[in-house]
Design a protein around this motif. Structure first.
Motif, PDB file in Angstrom:
ATOM      1  N   MET A  31      38.176   8.796  31.004  1.00  0.00           N
ATOM      2  CA  MET A  31      39.431   9.444  30.692  1.00  0.00           C
ATOM      3  C   MET A  31      40.008  10.106  31.949  1.00  0.00           C
ATOM      4  O   MET A  31      41.199  10.043  32.178  1.00  0.00           O
ATOM      5  N   HIS A  32      39.160  10.731  32.754  1.00  0.00           N
ATOM      6  CA  HIS A  32      39.627  11.389  33.969  1.00  0.00           C
ATOM      7  C   HIS A  32      40.283  10.385  34.911  1.00  0.00           C
ATOM      8  O   HIS A  32      41.347  10.661  35.474  1.00  0.00           O
ATOM      9  N   GLU A  33      39.667   9.221  35.054  1.00  0.00           N
ATOM     10  CA  GLU A  33      40.198   8.206  35.969  1.00  0.00           C
ATOM     11  C   GLU A  33      41.577   7.723  35.530  1.00  0.00           C
ATOM     12  O   GLU A  33      42.391   7.315  36.346  1.00  0.00           O
ATOM     13  N   VAL A  34      41.847   7.771  34.235  1.00  0.00           N
ATOM     14  CA  VAL A  34      43.140   7.333  33.717  1.00  0.00           C
ATOM     15  C   VAL A  34      44.183   8.439  33.856  1.00  0.00           C
ATOM     16  O   VAL A  34      45.311   8.199  34.292  1.00  0.00           O
ATOM     17  N   LEU A  35      43.811   9.657  33.494  1.00  0.00           N
ATOM     18  CA  LEU A  35      44.777  10.757  33.457  1.00  0.00           C
ATOM     19  C   LEU A  35      45.071  11.375  34.828  1.00  0.00           C
ATOM     20  O   LEU A  35      46.208  11.746  35.102  1.00  0.00           O
ATOM     21  N   ALA A  36      44.072  11.500  35.668  1.00  0.00           N
ATOM     22  CA  ALA A  36      44.254  12.186  36.947  1.00  0.00           C
ATOM     23  C   ALA A  36      45.404  11.611  37.781  1.00  0.00           C
ATOM     24  O   ALA A  36      46.198  12.374  38.327  1.00  0.00           O
ATOM     25  N   PRO A  37      45.551  10.282  37.869  1.00  0.00           N
ATOM     26  CA  PRO A  37      46.652   9.749  38.681  1.00  0.00           C
ATOM     27  C   PRO A  37      48.037   9.934  38.053  1.00  0.00           C
ATOM     28  O   PRO A  37      49.036   9.659  38.702  1.00  0.00           O
ATOM     29  N   LEU A  38      48.095  10.401  36.829  1.00  0.00           N
ATOM     30  CA  LEU A  38      49.382  10.538  36.143  1.00  0.00           C
ATOM     31  C   LEU A  38      50.014  11.914  36.331  1.00  0.00           C
ATOM     32  O   LEU A  38      50.827  12.352  35.520  1.00  0.00           O
ATOM     33  N   ARG A  39      49.681  12.567  37.414  1.00  0.00           N
ATOM     34  CA  ARG A  39      50.189  13.919  37.662  1.00  0.00           C
ATOM     35  C   ARG A  39      51.713  13.984  37.624  1.00  0.00           C
ATOM     36  O   ARG A  39      52.283  14.976  37.183  1.00  0.00           O
ATOM     37  N   GLU A  40      52.374  12.948  38.059  1.00  0.00           N
ATOM     38  CA  GLU A  40      53.840  12.961  38.058  1.00  0.00           C
ATOM     39  C   GLU A  40      54.412  13.054  36.646  1.00  0.00           C
ATOM     40  O   GLU A  40      55.579  13.364  36.467  1.00  0.00           O
ATOM     41  N   HIS A  41      53.570  12.815  35.648  1.00  0.00           N
ATOM     42  CA  HIS A  41      53.986  12.931  34.245  1.00  0.00           C
ATOM     43  C   HIS A  41      53.400  14.178  33.585  1.00  0.00           C
ATOM     44  O   HIS A  41      53.383  14.282  32.356  1.00  0.00           O
ATOM     45  N   ALA A  42      52.953  15.105  34.381  1.00  0.00           N
ATOM     46  CA  ALA A  42      52.319  16.312  33.850  1.00  0.00           C
ATOM     47  C   ALA A  42      53.263  17.088  32.941  1.00  0.00           C
ATOM     48  O   ALA A  42      52.826  17.670  31.943  1.00  0.00           O
ATOM     49  N   ASP A  43      54.535  17.085  33.236  1.00  0.00           N
ATOM     50  CA  ASP A  43      55.480  17.840  32.410  1.00  0.00           C
ATOM     51  C   ASP A  43      55.505  17.336  30.971  1.00  0.00           C
ATOM     52  O   ASP A  43      55.715  18.110  30.043  1.00  0.00           O
ATOM     53  N   VAL A  44      55.213  16.072  30.770  1.00  0.00           N
ATOM     54  CA  VAL A  44      55.184  15.497  29.428  1.00  0.00           C
ATOM     55  C   VAL A  44      53.800  15.665  28.798  1.00  0.00           C
ATOM     56  O   VAL A  44      53.673  15.923  27.600  1.00  0.00           O
ATOM     57  N   SER A  45      52.769  15.535  29.584  1.00  0.00           N
ATOM     58  CA  SER A  45      51.396  15.551  29.080  1.00  0.00           C
ATOM     59  C   SER A  45      50.845  16.951  28.836  1.00  0.00           C
ATOM     60  O   SER A  45      50.056  17.161  27.912  1.00  0.00           O
ATOM     61  N   LEU A  46      51.231  17.898  29.660  1.00  0.00           N
ATOM     62  CA  LEU A  46      50.628  19.226  29.584  1.00  0.00           C
ATOM     63  C   LEU A  46      50.838  19.968  28.268  1.00  0.00           C
ATOM     64  O   LEU A  46      49.930  20.671  27.836  1.00  0.00           O
ATOM     65  N   PRO A  47      51.964  19.846  27.603  1.00  0.00           N
ATOM     66  CA  PRO A  47      52.092  20.564  26.338  1.00  0.00           C
ATOM     67  C   PRO A  47      51.016  20.192  25.319  1.00  0.00           C
ATOM     68  O   PRO A  47      50.657  21.009  24.469  1.00  0.00           O
ATOM     69  N   ALA A  48      50.453  18.998  25.413  1.00  0.00           N
ATOM     70  CA  ALA A  48      49.407  18.574  24.480  1.00  0.00           C
ATOM     71  C   ALA A  48      48.020  19.065  24.885  1.00  0.00           C
ATOM     72  O   ALA A  48      47.110  19.093  24.060  1.00  0.00           O
ATOM     73  N   LEU A  49      47.844  19.491  26.119  1.00  0.00           N
ATOM     74  CA  LEU A  49      46.515  19.859  26.610  1.00  0.00           C
ATOM     75  C   LEU A  49      45.854  20.981  25.814  1.00  0.00           C
ATOM     76  O   LEU A  49      44.704  20.820  25.384  1.00  0.00           O
ATOM     77  N   PRO A  50      46.504  22.111  25.578  1.00  0.00           N
ATOM     78  CA  PRO A  50      45.829  23.173  24.824  1.00  0.00           C
ATOM     79  C   PRO A  50      45.393  22.723  23.426  1.00  0.00           C
ATOM     80  O   PRO A  50      44.291  23.054  22.981  1.00  0.00           O
ATOM     81  N   GLU A  51      46.216  21.940  22.756  1.00  0.00           N
ATOM     82  CA  GLU A  51      45.861  21.472  21.415  1.00  0.00           C
ATOM     83  C   GLU A  51      44.697  20.492  21.464  1.00  0.00           C
ATOM     84  O   GLU A  51      43.792  20.544  20.627  1.00  0.00           O
ATOM     85  N   LYS A  52      44.676  19.607  22.429  1.00  0.00           N
ATOM     86  CA  LYS A  52      43.560  18.657  22.554  1.00  0.00           C
ATOM     87  C   LYS A  52      42.256  19.385  22.853  1.00  0.00           C
ATOM     88  O   LYS A  52      41.211  19.042  22.313  1.00  0.00           O
ATOM     89  N   VAL A  53      42.300  20.382  23.715  1.00  0.00           N
ATOM     90  CA  VAL A  53      41.095  21.162  24.013  1.00  0.00           C
ATOM     91  C   VAL A  53      40.624  21.877  22.752  1.00  0.00           C
ATOM     92  O   VAL A  53      39.436  21.883  22.429  1.00  0.00           O
ATOM     93  N   ARG A  54      41.544  22.471  21.992  1.00  0.00           N
ATOM     94  CA  ARG A  54      41.180  23.167  20.753  1.00  0.00           C
ATOM     95  C   ARG A  54      40.542  22.206  19.755  1.00  0.00           C
ATOM     96  O   ARG A  54      39.471  22.488  19.206  1.00  0.00           O
ATOM     97  N   GLN A  55      41.157  21.051  19.540  1.00  0.00           N
ATOM     98  CA  GLN A  55      40.638  20.078  18.585  1.00  0.00           C
ATOM     99  C   GLN A  55      39.253  19.583  18.987  1.00  0.00           C
ATOM    100  O   GLN A  55      38.351  19.485  18.148  1.00  0.00           O
TER     101      GLN A  55
END
Length: 65
Positions: A1-25
């Motif tokens: 998962m890290h290898e897929v997500l790490a290079p997508l930093r330019e899309h962080a503005d779209v992905s980051l809002p989901a991060l807290p919920e994914k960590v909680r789940q």
């Protein structure tokens, strides 16, 4: 998962809002030492400074008792 997500930093503005919920789940399903939580946090670390706004939400989840 890290290898897929790490290079997508330019899309962080779209992905980051989901991060807290994914960590909680994932924490609720697997507990403190989940590999997925660790991976998501490594991605968040790779995406600094873009991730700074979500850290106040994510970090307390690491210390649930």
């Amino acid at each position: 998962m890290h290898e897929v997500l790490a290079p997508l930093r330019e899309h962080a503005d779209v992905s980051l809002p989901a991060l807290p919920e994914k960590v909680r789940q994932d924490h609720e399903r697997r507990g403190y030492h989940s590999e997925n939580v660790g991976t998501l946090l490594r991605v968040a670390e790779d995406w600094v400074p873009d991730t700074l706004p979500v850290l106040p939400v994510v970090l307390p989840r690491l210390f649930w008792i």
